[in-house]
Design an enzyme around this catalytic site. Sequence first.
Site, PDB file in Angstrom:
ATOM      1  N   LYS A  82      42.508  45.397  54.964  1.00 44.11           N
ATOM      2  CA  LYS A  82      42.896  44.850  53.666  1.00 44.11           C
ATOM      3  C   LYS A  82      42.366  45.690  52.501  1.00 44.11           C
ATOM      4  CE  LYS A  82      39.103  41.492  53.047  1.00 44.11           C
ATOM      5  NZ  LYS A  82      38.640  41.984  51.737  1.00 44.11           N
ATOM      6  N   ASP A  83      41.378  46.549  52.755  1.00 48.84           N
ATOM      7  CA  ASP A  83      40.829  47.400  51.703  1.00 48.84           C
ATOM      8  C   ASP A  83      41.469  48.785  51.667  1.00 48.84           C
ATOM      9  OD1 ASP A  83      39.052  45.433  50.875  1.00 48.84           O
ATOM     10  OD2 ASP A  83      37.486  46.093  52.246  1.00 48.84           O
ATOM     11  N   ARG A 130      44.927  37.752  44.037  1.00 55.11           N
ATOM     12  CA  ARG A 130      45.658  36.972  45.039  1.00 55.11           C
ATOM     13  C   ARG A 130      45.024  35.599  45.206  1.00 55.11           C
ATOM     14  NH1 ARG A 130      44.330  35.753  50.078  1.00 55.11           N
ATOM     15  NH2 ARG A 130      42.580  37.195  50.032  1.00 55.11           N
ATOM     16  N   ARG A 131      43.718  35.568  45.360  1.00 46.76           N
ATOM     17  CA  ARG A 131      43.024  34.288  45.512  1.00 46.76           C
ATOM     18  C   ARG A 131      43.100  33.483  44.223  1.00 46.76           C
ATOM     19  NH1 ARG A 131      38.154  37.333  48.716  1.00 46.76           N
ATOM     20  NH2 ARG A 131      39.008  37.095  50.828  1.00 46.76           N
ATOM     21  N   ARG A 148      32.145  40.048  42.052  1.00 47.80           N
ATOM     22  CA  ARG A 148      32.266  41.198  42.947  1.00 47.80           C
ATOM     23  C   ARG A 148      30.954  41.410  43.687  1.00 47.80           C
ATOM     24  NH1 ARG A 148      33.860  46.640  40.934  1.00 47.80           N
ATOM     25  NH2 ARG A 148      33.592  46.982  43.166  1.00 47.80           N
ATOM     26  N   ARG A 154      27.736  38.037  47.266  1.00 48.58           N
ATOM     27  CA  ARG A 154      28.529  36.972  46.657  1.00 48.58           C
ATOM     28  C   ARG A 154      28.046  35.602  47.130  1.00 48.58           C
ATOM     29  NH1 ARG A 154      34.459  38.751  48.044  1.00 48.58           N
ATOM     30  NH2 ARG A 154      33.462  40.319  49.355  1.00 48.58           N
ATOM     31  N   CYS A 241      46.098  46.150  43.612  1.00 50.72           N
ATOM     32  CA  CYS A 241      45.134  45.161  43.125  1.00 50.72           C
ATOM     33  C   CYS A 241      45.476  44.610  41.747  1.00 50.72           C
ATOM     34  CB  CYS A 241      43.731  45.774  43.089  1.00 50.72           C
ATOM     35  SG  CYS A 241      42.930  45.807  44.699  1.00 50.72           S
TER      36      CYS A 241
END
Length: 309
Positions: A82-83, A130-131, A148, A154, A241
């Site tokens: 995903k990155d 997205r979230r 971040r 986090r 992004c």
Amino acid sequence: MRSHLVIATRGSKLALWQAEYVKSLLQGVDPSVNVSINVIKTKGDIIKNRPLAKIGGKGLFVKEIEDALLDGRADLAVHSVKDMPMELPEGLILGCVPQRQAVTDSYVSYKYPAFQLLPQNARVGTSSLRRQAQLLAKRPDLRIESLRGNVDTRLKKIENGDFDATILATAGMNRLGLDAPFVQPLDADDFLPAAGQGALGIECHEDNYDLFVLLAHLENREARLCVDAERSFVRALNGNCQAPVAARGRLIDEEMLELEGLVAEPDGSMVLRAKHIAPAEDATQLGILVADEIKNNGGDAIIERLINS
């Protein structure tokens, strides 16, 4: 076959876990191969006080690692898929996708037992558009604030009360053995994950044939098909992004693949979804098909506006 392989990786706890995991898989295939890990600091690791969408997106976490592959300091790199950017540098390929972990996101809090029980104006920390979009589509009253850092960083900020809750990838928490008083996996049919979420990607030179012999033992067909469809969807949208984009592939049986995709306004005021099923060998075309439907329904305009804003 070379007797020594070098894995390039970021230095976060999760990245190191992933590199060590792939190292163990490789040595399980051929115990005679010596595998070492080269930790590389990326621009994304250095710049932590600005949202990804404002400083260049996912490529910030891989460019320096890809440079190490291209100049010979490393033979392979291990990423969270995903990155990874949708386009890889010339000469490099996604050489292997091992078995995938959970694709879901998880609601995480030290105060409130479930997402539905968050009070009005609760502070939810996330740096993911997205979230953010999917959260606000369900709860427009929430205050979404930038958060971040590495997964454990986090989580610590939630524990310290800086935020009421956050959303984290379930796979990352599982891999690091992290927990919190309240963790609620979110149904992936309802809260769509990022393309490639939960999957590891091994990047390498396209002509490293000796390495391919080893990697063939790690490749997982279902994970590869789903990842190919999801990444094709995002690529067809020109998504990055700067736009809330999500995708989830699912192998229904050995021959058919289902893909659902999403494009949304960052404030959740519009959420566009599409789903199609196609033969598994047509994974890339399936991604394009789902992207075309969303683009024709207004997704193209959303992405173009956000990229150019």
